[in-house]
Design a protein around this motif. Structure first.
Motif, mmCIF file in Angstrom:
data_model
loop_
_atom_site.group_PDB
_atom_site.id
_atom_site.type_symbol
_atom_site.label_atom_id
_atom_site.label_comp_id
_atom_site.label_asym_id
_atom_site.label_seq_id
_atom_site.Cartn_x
_atom_site.Cartn_y
_atom_site.Cartn_z
ATOM 1 N N ARG A 1 0.900 -1.332 0.178
ATOM 2 C CA ARG A 1 -0.195 0.121 -0.094
ATOM 3 C C ARG A 1 0.976 1.355 -0.189
ATOM 4 N N TYR A 2 1.955 1.233 0.818
ATOM 5 C CA TYR A 2 3.171 2.197 0.715
ATOM 6 C C TYR A 2 3.350 2.723 -0.653
ATOM 7 N N LYS A 3 3.721 1.480 -1.259
ATOM 8 C CA LYS A 3 4.359 1.784 -2.570
ATOM 9 C C LYS A 3 3.279 2.192 -3.636
ATOM 10 N N LEU A 4 2.195 1.705 -3.485
ATOM 11 C CA LEU A 4 1.017 2.268 -4.192
ATOM 12 C C LEU A 4 0.687 3.727 -4.225
ATOM 13 N N VAL A 5 0.601 3.978 -2.931
ATOM 14 C CA VAL A 5 0.273 5.541 -2.594
ATOM 15 C C VAL A 5 1.443 6.312 -3.154
ATOM 16 N N ARG A 6 2.708 6.162 -2.729
ATOM 17 C CA ARG A 6 3.866 6.739 -3.343
ATOM 18 C C ARG A 6 3.984 6.865 -4.742
ATOM 19 N N ASP A 7 3.762 5.792 -5.321
ATOM 20 C CA ASP A 7 3.928 5.766 -6.825
ATOM 21 C C ASP A 7 2.624 6.735 -7.429
ATOM 22 N N ALA A 8 1.496 6.430 -6.722
ATOM 23 C CA ALA A 8 0.390 7.368 -7.555
ATOM 24 C C ALA A 8 0.631 8.775 -7.147
ATOM 25 N N ALA A 9 0.863 9.027 -5.934
ATOM 26 C CA ALA A 9 1.100 10.606 -5.738
ATOM 27 C C ALA A 9 2.331 11.263 -6.558
ATOM 28 N N SER A 10 3.485 10.355 -6.848
ATOM 29 C CA SER A 10 4.522 10.797 -7.687
ATOM 30 C C SER A 10 3.881 11.129 -9.076
ATOM 31 N N ASP A 11 3.282 10.123 -9.718
ATOM 32 C CA ASP A 11 2.632 9.946 -11.004
ATOM 33 C C ASP A 11 1.564 11.319 -11.218
ATOM 34 N N SER A 12 1.125 11.436 -9.996
ATOM 35 C CA SER A 12 -0.041 12.632 -10.265
ATOM 36 C C SER A 12 0.593 13.895 -10.243
ATOM 37 N N THR A 13 1.698 14.001 -9.421
ATOM 38 C CA THR A 13 2.267 15.402 -9.342
ATOM 39 C C THR A 13 3.284 15.621 -10.313
ATOM 40 N N ARG A 14 4.070 14.581 -10.898
ATOM 41 C CA ARG A 14 5.175 14.750 -11.893
ATOM 42 C C ARG A 14 4.699 15.738 -13.016
ATOM 43 N N PRO A 15 3.568 15.393 -13.671
ATOM 44 C CA PRO A 15 3.143 16.429 -14.924
ATOM 45 C C PRO A 15 3.032 17.891 -14.357
ATOM 46 N N PHE A 16 2.409 18.084 -13.228
ATOM 47 C CA PHE A 16 2.387 19.547 -12.831
ATOM 48 C C PHE A 16 3.666 20.083 -12.318
ATOM 49 N N LEU A 17 4.620 19.419 -11.566
ATOM 50 C CA LEU A 17 5.897 19.745 -11.184
ATOM 51 C C LEU A 17 6.881 20.147 -12.552
ATOM 52 N N ASN A 18 6.555 19.246 -13.600
ATOM 53 C CA ASN A 18 7.297 19.332 -14.804
ATOM 54 C C ASN A 18 6.901 20.705 -15.567
#
Length: 182
Positions: free
Chosen positions: A31-48
């Protein structure tokens, strides 16, 4: 029929609880990995998109780059709701596992302390709570994979339905904006 703590029950609880805890810890890590990866995936385009915005735009090109960056950032934010659902589900499952692991750790400690006392007496409330915690843990260990299996063929269908609805919304918006004023 009241449940009483006996040596066989305490020994069984002490043996079963750590196995369920181990499964729970593995699930919480997933669950930790799913939450971490989903959060990273959803914020990456915004941060880029934000990274492409110049700090002090002065030229027309830089100001245009600022506008493009803001537009891209807004588009990236609009793509986030799908990830939010993943985050909520993974976080909720991790939270339930955390509660179960804590309860089963208490069962383990209670059982071992009870077994370690030379003059242990039956403890109906303690035994009942331990049996309930282990039963919930066992149910969760069995139910979660069964629910995942039952949902597996439906997940692509839910995604397809969501995409069809999204396209329909886009078509309605496009039809409203492309109609001439009367």
């Amino acid at each position: 029929m009241a449940i009483e703590m006996t040596e066989p029950l305490a020994a069984t609880l002490a043996a079963v609880a750590p196995v369920i805890v181990l499964v729970g810890v593995v699930e919480m890590d997933l669950r930790y990995k799913l939450v971490r990866d989903a959060a990273s995936d959803s914020t990456r385009p915004f941060l880029n998109a934000l990274a492409s915005i110049p700090d002090n735009p002065t030229t027309v090109e830089e100001i245009e780059g600022l506008r493009r960056g803001i537009t891209e950032a807004q588009a990236a934010m609009a793509a986030g709701p799908t990830k939010v659902k993943v985050l909520k589900g993974a976080w909720s499952m991790g939270f339930v596992w955390s509660l179960l692991v804590l309860a089963l750790t208490a069962v383990e400690a209670f059982s071992l302390v009870w077994l370690g006392k030379p003059d242990h007496h039956p403890v109906p409330l303690g035994a009942g709570l331990c049996v309930i915690a282990v039963s919930l843990g066992m149910l969760w260990v069995v139910a979660v994979p069964l629910l995942r299996l039952a949902n597996a063929p439906l997940e692509p269908l839910w995604r397809l339905i969501a995409e069809v609805r999204r396209i329909e919304r886009l078509q309605r918006t496009h039809n409203r904006t492309s109609q001439p004023d009367r």
